[in-house]
Write a protein that holds these residues in place. Structure first.
Motif, PDB file in Angstrom:
ATOM      1  N   SER A 183       0.820  -1.207   0.000  1.00  0.00           N
ATOM      2  CA  SER A 183       0.000   0.000   0.000  1.00  0.00           C
ATOM      3  C   SER A 183       0.858   1.263   0.000  1.00  0.00           C
ATOM      4  N   TYR A 184       2.097   1.136  -0.480  1.00  0.00           N
ATOM      5  CA  TYR A 184       3.014   2.278  -0.494  1.00  0.00           C
ATOM      6  C   TYR A 184       2.379   3.463  -1.233  1.00  0.00           C
ATOM      7  N   GLY A 185       2.225   4.587  -0.517  1.00  0.00           N
ATOM      8  CA  GLY A 185       1.670   5.791  -1.127  1.00  0.00           C
ATOM      9  C   GLY A 185       0.216   5.707  -1.508  1.00  0.00           C
ATOM     10  N   ARG A 186      -0.502   4.712  -1.014  1.00  0.00           N
ATOM     11  CA  ARG A 186      -1.925   4.548  -1.371  1.00  0.00           C
ATOM     12  C   ARG A 186      -2.727   4.121  -0.158  1.00  0.00           C
ATOM     13  N   ASP A 187      -3.951   4.615  -0.074  1.00  0.00           N
ATOM     14  CA  ASP A 187      -4.926   4.071   0.880  1.00  0.00           C
ATOM     15  C   ASP A 187      -6.328   4.435   0.410  1.00  0.00           C
ATOM     16  N   ILE A 188      -7.303   3.880   1.066  1.00  0.00           N
ATOM     17  CA  ILE A 188      -8.710   4.189   0.787  1.00  0.00           C
ATOM     18  C   ILE A 188      -9.274   4.905   2.002  1.00  0.00           C
ATOM     19  N   ARG A 189      -9.710   6.144   1.821  1.00  0.00           N
ATOM     20  CA  ARG A 189     -10.372   6.895   2.896  1.00  0.00           C
ATOM     21  C   ARG A 189     -11.884   6.713   2.747  1.00  0.00           C
ATOM     22  N   ILE A 190     -12.507   6.217   3.786  1.00  0.00           N
ATOM     23  CA  ILE A 190     -13.963   6.018   3.809  1.00  0.00           C
ATOM     24  C   ILE A 190     -14.559   6.875   4.918  1.00  0.00           C
ATOM     25  N   ILE A 191     -15.637   7.545   4.609  1.00  0.00           N
ATOM     26  CA  ILE A 191     -16.387   8.293   5.620  1.00  0.00           C
ATOM     27  C   ILE A 191     -17.671   7.539   5.927  1.00  0.00           C
ATOM     28  N   CYS A 192     -17.907   7.341   7.219  1.00  0.00           N
ATOM     29  CA  CYS A 192     -19.156   6.739   7.694  1.00  0.00           C
ATOM     30  C   CYS A 192     -19.916   7.775   8.514  1.00  0.00           C
ATOM     31  N   ILE A 193     -21.215   7.834   8.323  1.00  0.00           N
ATOM     32  CA  ILE A 193     -22.091   8.717   9.090  1.00  0.00           C
ATOM     33  C   ILE A 193     -23.192   7.853   9.692  1.00  0.00           C
ATOM     34  N   GLY A 194     -23.372   7.972  11.003  1.00  0.00           N
ATOM     35  CA  GLY A 194     -24.334   7.105  11.678  1.00  0.00           C
ATOM     36  C   GLY A 194     -23.927   5.645  11.586  1.00  0.00           C
ATOM     37  N   LYS A 195     -22.591   5.423  11.559  1.00  0.00           N
ATOM     38  CA  LYS A 195     -22.007   4.071  11.505  1.00  0.00           C
ATOM     39  C   LYS A 195     -22.291   3.349  10.185  1.00  0.00           C
ATOM     40  N   LYS A 196     -22.719   4.110   9.167  1.00  0.00           N
ATOM     41  CA  LYS A 196     -22.983   3.546   7.855  1.00  0.00           C
ATOM     42  C   LYS A 196     -22.093   4.209   6.803  1.00  0.00           C
ATOM     43  N   TYR A 197     -21.690   3.410   5.825  1.00  0.00           N
ATOM     44  CA  TYR A 197     -20.871   3.933   4.729  1.00  0.00           C
ATOM     45  C   TYR A 197     -21.564   5.101   4.036  1.00  0.00           C
ATOM     46  N   PHE A 198     -20.788   6.172   3.783  1.00  0.00           N
ATOM     47  CA  PHE A 198     -21.343   7.311   3.065  1.00  0.00           C
ATOM     48  C   PHE A 198     -20.584   7.594   1.766  1.00  0.00           C
ATOM     49  N   SER A 199     -19.263   7.642   1.827  1.00  0.00           N
ATOM     50  CA  SER A 199     -18.492   7.972   0.627  1.00  0.00           C
ATOM     51  C   SER A 199     -17.062   7.480   0.788  1.00  0.00           C
ATOM     52  N   ALA A 200     -16.334   7.482  -0.342  1.00  0.00           N
ATOM     53  CA  ALA A 200     -14.957   7.000  -0.306  1.00  0.00           C
ATOM     54  C   ALA A 200     -14.132   7.675  -1.392  1.00  0.00           C
ATOM     55  N   MET A 201     -12.838   7.672  -1.183  1.00  0.00           N
ATOM     56  CA  MET A 201     -11.901   8.130  -2.201  1.00  0.00           C
ATOM     57  C   MET A 201     -10.597   7.355  -2.036  1.00  0.00           C
ATOM     58  N   GLU A 202      -9.890   7.224  -3.129  1.00  0.00           N
ATOM     59  CA  GLU A 202      -8.549   6.652  -3.062  1.00  0.00           C
ATOM     60  C   GLU A 202      -7.550   7.793  -3.000  1.00  0.00           C
ATOM     61  N   ARG A 203      -6.677   7.743  -2.008  1.00  0.00           N
ATOM     62  CA  ARG A 203      -5.634   8.750  -1.875  1.00  0.00           C
ATOM     63  C   ARG A 203      -4.306   8.138  -2.340  1.00  0.00           C
ATOM     64  N   TYR A 204      -3.505   8.938  -3.031  1.00  0.00           N
ATOM     65  CA  TYR A 204      -2.259   8.389  -3.538  1.00  0.00           C
ATOM     66  C   TYR A 204      -1.210   9.501  -3.661  1.00  0.00           C
ATOM     67  N   SER A 205       0.037   9.085  -3.536  1.00  0.00           N
ATOM     68  CA  SER A 205       1.151  10.005  -3.677  1.00  0.00           C
ATOM     69  C   SER A 205       2.173   9.404  -4.630  1.00  0.00           C
ATOM     70  N   GLU A 206       2.744  10.229  -5.447  1.00  0.00           N
ATOM     71  CA  GLU A 206       3.779   9.785  -6.385  1.00  0.00           C
ATOM     72  C   GLU A 206       5.181   9.977  -5.819  1.00  0.00           C
ATOM     73  N   THR A 207       5.269  10.611  -4.642  1.00  0.00           N
ATOM     74  CA  THR A 207       6.585  10.953  -4.092  1.00  0.00           C
ATOM     75  C   THR A 207       6.782  10.537  -2.639  1.00  0.00           C
ATOM     76  N   ASP A 208       5.748  10.022  -1.973  1.00  0.00           N
ATOM     77  CA  ASP A 208       5.834   9.762  -0.535  1.00  0.00           C
ATOM     78  C   ASP A 208       5.111   8.467  -0.207  1.00  0.00           C
ATOM     79  N   PHE A 209       5.552   7.786   0.859  1.00  0.00           N
ATOM     80  CA  PHE A 209       4.857   6.575   1.291  1.00  0.00           C
ATOM     81  C   PHE A 209       3.532   6.909   1.945  1.00  0.00           C
ATOM     82  N   ARG A 210       3.366   8.184   2.339  1.00  0.00           N
ATOM     83  CA  ARG A 210       2.112   8.661   2.919  1.00  0.00           C
ATOM     84  C   ARG A 210       1.262   9.295   1.826  1.00  0.00           C
ATOM     85  N   SER A 211      -0.052   9.128   1.935  1.00  0.00           N
ATOM     86  CA  SER A 211      -0.944   9.627   0.881  1.00  0.00           C
ATOM     87  C   SER A 211      -1.715  10.872   1.288  1.00  0.00           C
TER      88      SER A 211
END
Length: 294
Positions: A183-211
């Motif tokens: 998962s170097y430089g990548r993760d999936i950010r998920i937002i839950c509201i009321g303990k239920k899935y609401f939305s998601a995005m993939e975060r990524y970096s081309e220069t860092d292990f952190r996204s």
């Protein structure tokens, strides 16, 4: 109905301004009277050990801070707080998060808590340093237990780097984790509201292990698999979070691995890349929750 938003008195990031103004606007659109309050000295404990707080006339509080002490004082007044002070405290401490998730069948990176140092100029033993390397191998992840926006997370490539990190941060609580290289430089950010899935995005970096966006990472809309959604909702229930942003790493076989959980996750980028309105959904949930309680 009347509510108030608590925000940190020191932190003035653009994303926080967006978060506060968006939630305030959406609550007001639903007919709620909303005040924004900077965390300060309005609440205190008097000489008889009673909590004194001027917010008794409000129906609820949206708590956009990490100060567990003020949150506990507000809770003593019987206020409904989004999120609860206990949930915020757990999410703010990276090891407490791992402990709360333990025993629930949740996949996380192998994690060690660093011994706390209380003595000036004390040095960690070489055996302890080697133990962490033997258990996690190199590279490994070092994290300050109380940090945000990826700024307290470091990729350690050598024994000397680990020794330097320890010596430079002797009194700060910290953890060490297995590095999930898939998962170097990548993760999936998920937002839950009321303990239920609401939305998601993939975060990524081309220069860092952190996204993280704050470190130059980019993001794009993604529709996560059921496995990712189920894990996010499970974590929200375990940690009792009305609102949650969770960062999920991508394992070697594509499986989700919990990286971190944020009880006050910023949603500027989520709104932009996913075309959603997080504040509107959160406001609607709050009104429904408070209305049901009343």
């Amino acid at each position: 109905m009347k509510g108030f938003i608590v925000r940190n008195a020191y932190f003035n990031a653009e994303q926080l301004e967006y978060q506060v103004s968006s939630i305030k606007r959406e609550l007001e659109n639903l007919g709620v009277e909303v005040d924004v309050i900077y965390n300060g000295y309005d609440c205190y404990i008097d000489e008889n050990a009673n909590v004194v707080c001027p917010y008794k006339d409000y129906d609820f509080c949206v708590y956009l801070d990490k100060d567990k002490y003020l949150g506990a004082m507000l809770e003593k007044q019987g206020l409904k707080i989004f999120n609860s002070p206990r949930s915020i405290e757990i999410c703010d401490d990276k090891l407490l998060t791992m402990l709360a998730l333990s025993g629930n069948g949740v996949k996380v990176p192998k994690t060690f808590s660093a011994p706390l140092c209380f003595t000036k100029n004390a040095k960690i033993s070489e055996e302890s340093v080697q133990k962490i390397i033997d258990e996690l191998s190199l590279p490994l992840i070092a994290k300050k237990s109380f940090s945000s926006l990826g700024k307290g997370v470091f990729l350690i490539d050598s024994k000397q780097e680990l020794i330097d990190f320890i010596n430079q941060n002797p009194f700060e609580p910290k953890i060490y984790q297995e590095f999930i290289s898939s998962s170097y430089g990548r993760d999936i950010r998920i937002i839950c509201i009321g303990k239920k899935y609401f939305s998601a995005m993939e975060r990524y970096s081309e220069t860092d292990f952190r996204s993280n966006s704050a470190l130059g990472g980019k993001a794009k809309k993604v529709i996560p698999t059921k496995e990712f959604i189920d894990l996010a909702e499970k974590v929200a229930n375990i940690l009792d979070l009305d609102y949650m942003g969770i960062d999920l790493l991508i394992g070697r076989n594509g499986e989700p691995i919990v990286c971190e959980v944020n009880s006050n996750a910023f949603f500027t980028t989520m709104d932009e890349v996913s075309g959603v309105n997080v504040a509107k959904a959160y406001a609607e949930y709050i009104i429904k929750k408070v209305g049901n309680k009343q």
